[in-house]
Design a protein around this motif. Structure first.
Motif, PDB file in Angstrom:
ATOM      1  N   ALA A 175       0.902  -1.033   0.250  1.00  0.00           N
ATOM      2  CA  ALA A 175      -0.068  -0.087   0.079  1.00  0.00           C
ATOM      3  C   ALA A 175       0.778   1.366   0.068  1.00  0.00           C
ATOM      4  O   ALA A 175       1.831   1.389   0.784  1.00  0.00           O
ATOM      5  N   ALA A 176       0.696   2.125  -0.911  1.00  0.00           N
ATOM      6  CA  ALA A 176       1.460   3.223  -1.053  1.00  0.00           C
ATOM      7  C   ALA A 176       1.387   4.542   0.132  1.00  0.00           C
ATOM      8  O   ALA A 176       2.431   5.138   0.162  1.00  0.00           O
ATOM      9  N   ALA A 177       0.139   4.266   0.784  1.00  0.00           N
ATOM     10  CA  ALA A 177      -0.015   5.099   2.080  1.00  0.00           C
ATOM     11  C   ALA A 177      -1.038   4.500   2.821  1.00  0.00           C
ATOM     12  O   ALA A 177      -1.747   3.616   2.468  1.00  0.00           O
ATOM     13  N   ALA A 178      -1.310   4.867   4.261  1.00  0.00           N
ATOM     14  CA  ALA A 178      -2.319   4.600   4.948  1.00  0.00           C
ATOM     15  C   ALA A 178      -3.531   4.886   4.328  1.00  0.00           C
ATOM     16  O   ALA A 178      -3.915   5.757   3.631  1.00  0.00           O
ATOM     17  N   GLY A 179      -4.363   3.986   4.628  1.00  0.00           N
ATOM     18  CA  GLY A 179      -5.886   4.326   4.046  1.00  0.00           C
ATOM     19  C   GLY A 179      -6.829   3.216   4.301  1.00  0.00           C
ATOM     20  O   GLY A 179      -6.721   2.201   5.269  1.00  0.00           O
ATOM     21  N   THR A 180      -8.078   2.928   3.333  1.00  0.00           N
ATOM     22  CA  THR A 180      -9.041   1.938   3.534  1.00  0.00           C
ATOM     23  C   THR A 180      -9.235   1.494   2.196  1.00  0.00           C
ATOM     24  O   THR A 180      -9.401   1.968   0.985  1.00  0.00           O
ATOM     25  N   VAL A 181      -9.214   0.135   2.176  1.00  0.00           N
ATOM     26  CA  VAL A 181      -9.533  -0.502   0.954  1.00  0.00           C
ATOM     27  C   VAL A 181     -11.083  -0.463   0.363  1.00  0.00           C
ATOM     28  O   VAL A 181     -11.948  -0.617   1.382  1.00  0.00           O
ATOM     29  N   VAL A 182     -11.271   0.133  -0.534  1.00  0.00           N
ATOM     30  CA  VAL A 182     -12.638   0.407  -1.106  1.00  0.00           C
ATOM     31  C   VAL A 182     -13.015  -0.567  -2.393  1.00  0.00           C
ATOM     32  O   VAL A 182     -14.356  -0.696  -2.778  1.00  0.00           O
ATOM     33  N   ARG A 183     -12.029  -1.160  -3.076  1.00  0.00           N
ATOM     34  CA  ARG A 183     -12.262  -2.030  -3.986  1.00  0.00           C
ATOM     35  C   ARG A 183     -11.467  -3.351  -4.117  1.00  0.00           C
ATOM     36  O   ARG A 183     -10.073  -3.030  -4.113  1.00  0.00           O
ATOM     37  N   VAL A 184     -12.008  -4.548  -4.148  1.00  0.00           N
ATOM     38  CA  VAL A 184     -11.093  -5.578  -4.407  1.00  0.00           C
ATOM     39  C   VAL A 184     -11.923  -6.533  -5.477  1.00  0.00           C
ATOM     40  O   VAL A 184     -12.791  -6.975  -5.256  1.00  0.00           O
ATOM     41  N   ARG A 185     -11.114  -6.530  -6.571  1.00  0.00           N
ATOM     42  CA  ARG A 185     -11.874  -7.316  -7.604  1.00  0.00           C
ATOM     43  C   ARG A 185     -11.206  -7.966  -8.782  1.00  0.00           C
ATOM     44  O   ARG A 185      -9.974  -7.820  -8.756  1.00  0.00           O
ATOM     45  N   CYS A 186     -11.688  -9.274  -9.416  1.00  0.00           N
ATOM     46  CA  CYS A 186     -11.245  -9.579 -10.647  1.00  0.00           C
ATOM     47  C   CYS A 186     -11.848  -8.878 -11.744  1.00  0.00           C
ATOM     48  O   CYS A 186     -13.246  -9.121 -12.005  1.00  0.00           O
ATOM     49  N   ASN A 187     -11.188  -8.196 -12.776  1.00  0.00           N
ATOM     50  CA  ASN A 187     -11.615  -7.468 -13.853  1.00  0.00           C
ATOM     51  C   ASN A 187     -11.060  -7.795 -14.967  1.00  0.00           C
ATOM     52  O   ASN A 187      -9.920  -7.862 -15.335  1.00  0.00           O
ATOM     53  N   VAL A 188     -12.052  -8.910 -16.045  1.00  0.00           N
ATOM     54  CA  VAL A 188     -11.387  -9.353 -17.028  1.00  0.00           C
ATOM     55  C   VAL A 188     -12.587  -9.594 -17.900  1.00  0.00           C
ATOM     56  O   VAL A 188     -13.545  -9.831 -17.525  1.00  0.00           O
ATOM     57  N   ASN A 189     -12.359  -9.427 -19.233  1.00  0.00           N
ATOM     58  CA  ASN A 189     -13.466  -9.726 -20.331  1.00  0.00           C
ATOM     59  C   ASN A 189     -12.693 -10.540 -21.462  1.00  0.00           C
ATOM     60  O   ASN A 189     -11.877  -9.865 -21.765  1.00  0.00           O
ATOM     61  N   PRO A 190     -13.394 -11.521 -21.933  1.00  0.00           N
ATOM     62  CA  PRO A 190     -14.553 -12.241 -21.206  1.00  0.00           C
ATOM     63  C   PRO A 190     -14.231 -12.858 -19.849  1.00  0.00           C
ATOM     64  O   PRO A 190     -13.103 -13.214 -19.568  1.00  0.00           O
ATOM     65  N   THR A 191     -15.196 -12.961 -19.258  1.00  0.00           N
ATOM     66  CA  THR A 191     -15.120 -13.310 -17.724  1.00  0.00           C
ATOM     67  C   THR A 191     -14.597 -14.890 -17.670  1.00  0.00           C
ATOM     68  O   THR A 191     -14.264 -15.243 -16.498  1.00  0.00           O
ATOM     69  N   SER A 192     -14.761 -15.469 -18.618  1.00  0.00           N
ATOM     70  CA  SER A 192     -14.506 -16.900 -18.833  1.00  0.00           C
ATOM     71  C   SER A 192     -13.093 -17.060 -18.717  1.00  0.00           C
ATOM     72  O   SER A 192     -12.659 -18.410 -18.288  1.00  0.00           O
ATOM     73  N   TRP A 193     -12.262 -16.178 -18.960  1.00  0.00           N
ATOM     74  CA  TRP A 193     -10.936 -16.133 -18.832  1.00  0.00           C
ATOM     75  C   TRP A 193     -10.297 -16.245 -17.570  1.00  0.00           C
ATOM     76  O   TRP A 193      -9.340 -16.962 -17.150  1.00  0.00           O
TER      77      TRP A 193
END
Length: 266
Positions: free
Chosen positions: A101-119
């Motif tokens: 983490a580059a600095a202190a903070g709060t995680v707001v998104r954790v995701r797998c982002n790929v298209n097509p999703t089947s990959w």
């Protein structure tokens, strides 16, 4: 009696030999047990030491509370003429490198982002067959600043809502999503994570006293504490456009569209 031989009674010497053999056997068992116990105790200590070394390399926070997410040279730059929709910078780190983490903070998104999703994100992506950021994390920081970390090798080590400290490991470098090789695609945003709120990570990180490796930019100035520095950086960094050396031109990715659709191509 024919066929039988009467042996003399055991001598003191015989008893001494027998005693020595028994004592030796017991000593071997004891020594083996002690060694096993010591190895069990020492193993975790050695393992923790190795992990600490791996996870803190290049991730020590600077005077303003910021740090490089990975210690690596900058490859493809932010919104360059050849890649005007490349909304971050590519840090050319080896597969398996710890991302901090580059600095202190709060995680707001954790995701797998790929298209097509089947990959999926559990294998290397492709610069031609898939789009998206792969496994990625967004973190909200003081001063309305957000950072994004893309193309992780495996599911991130943090969860939404989790508080993180500067330099805390959040994942490892991979090549998931729209990518042709292991690297970290790193973004900085002001106000939200939408595409049009992106600012130049190289300029921003220079301003908060945590310059990215290999960066060559004109210095920015600010006054006040860390929050003021972050705000000044976010306001001044956006107009700067800095091309990077062509040494990592083979790296192509990733999140070049708004946060709601990280699947555009350069």
């Amino acid at each position: 009696m024919r066929g039988w031989r009467i042996l003399p009674p055991p001598t003191p010497y015989f008893h001494a030999q027998e005693l020595i053999m028994k004592v030796g056997s017991v000593a071997i068992v004891v020594a083996t047990t002690i060694t096993a116990v010591l190895l069990c105790l020492a193993g975790p200590v050695l393992l923790l030491g190795a992990e600490a070394t791996a996870t803190t390399d290049g991730c020590s926070p600077g005077p303003l509370g910021w740090t490089q997410p990975v210690h690596a040279p900058v490859g493809s730059g932010y919104r360059t003429p050849s890649r005007p929709r490349h909304n971050g910078v590519d840090l050319i780190a080896a597969r398996g490198t710890t991302i901090c983490a580059a600095a202190a903070g709060t995680v707001v998104r954790v995701r797998c982002n790929v298209n097509p999703t089947s990959w999926g994100c559990d294998r290397d992506g492709s610069p031609t067959q898939v789009t998206g950021c792969g496994y990625y994390v967004d973190i909200a920081h003081t001063g309305d600043i957000y950072t994004r970390y893309c193309h992780m090798l495996q599911p991130p080590a943090v969860t939404v809502g989790q508080s993180v400290t500067a330099g805390q490991p959040i994942g490892i470098v991979g090549s998931s999503g729209h990518s042709s090789g292991p690297h970290l695609h790193y973004e900085v945003h002001r106000g939200s994570t939408a595409w049009d709120t992106g600012i130049d990570p190289v300029a921003f990180m220079h301003t908060v006293a945590a310059p990215l490796g290999g960066a060559d930019i004109r210095p920015l100035t600010f006054s006040g504490g860390p929050a003021a520095a972050a705000l000044a950086a976010s306001q001044q960094a956006a107009p700067q456009r800095v091309d990077r050396p062509a040494g990592s031109a083979h790296i192509r990715d990733e999140a070049t569209s708004p946060a709601s659709n990280l699947e555009g191509r350069p």
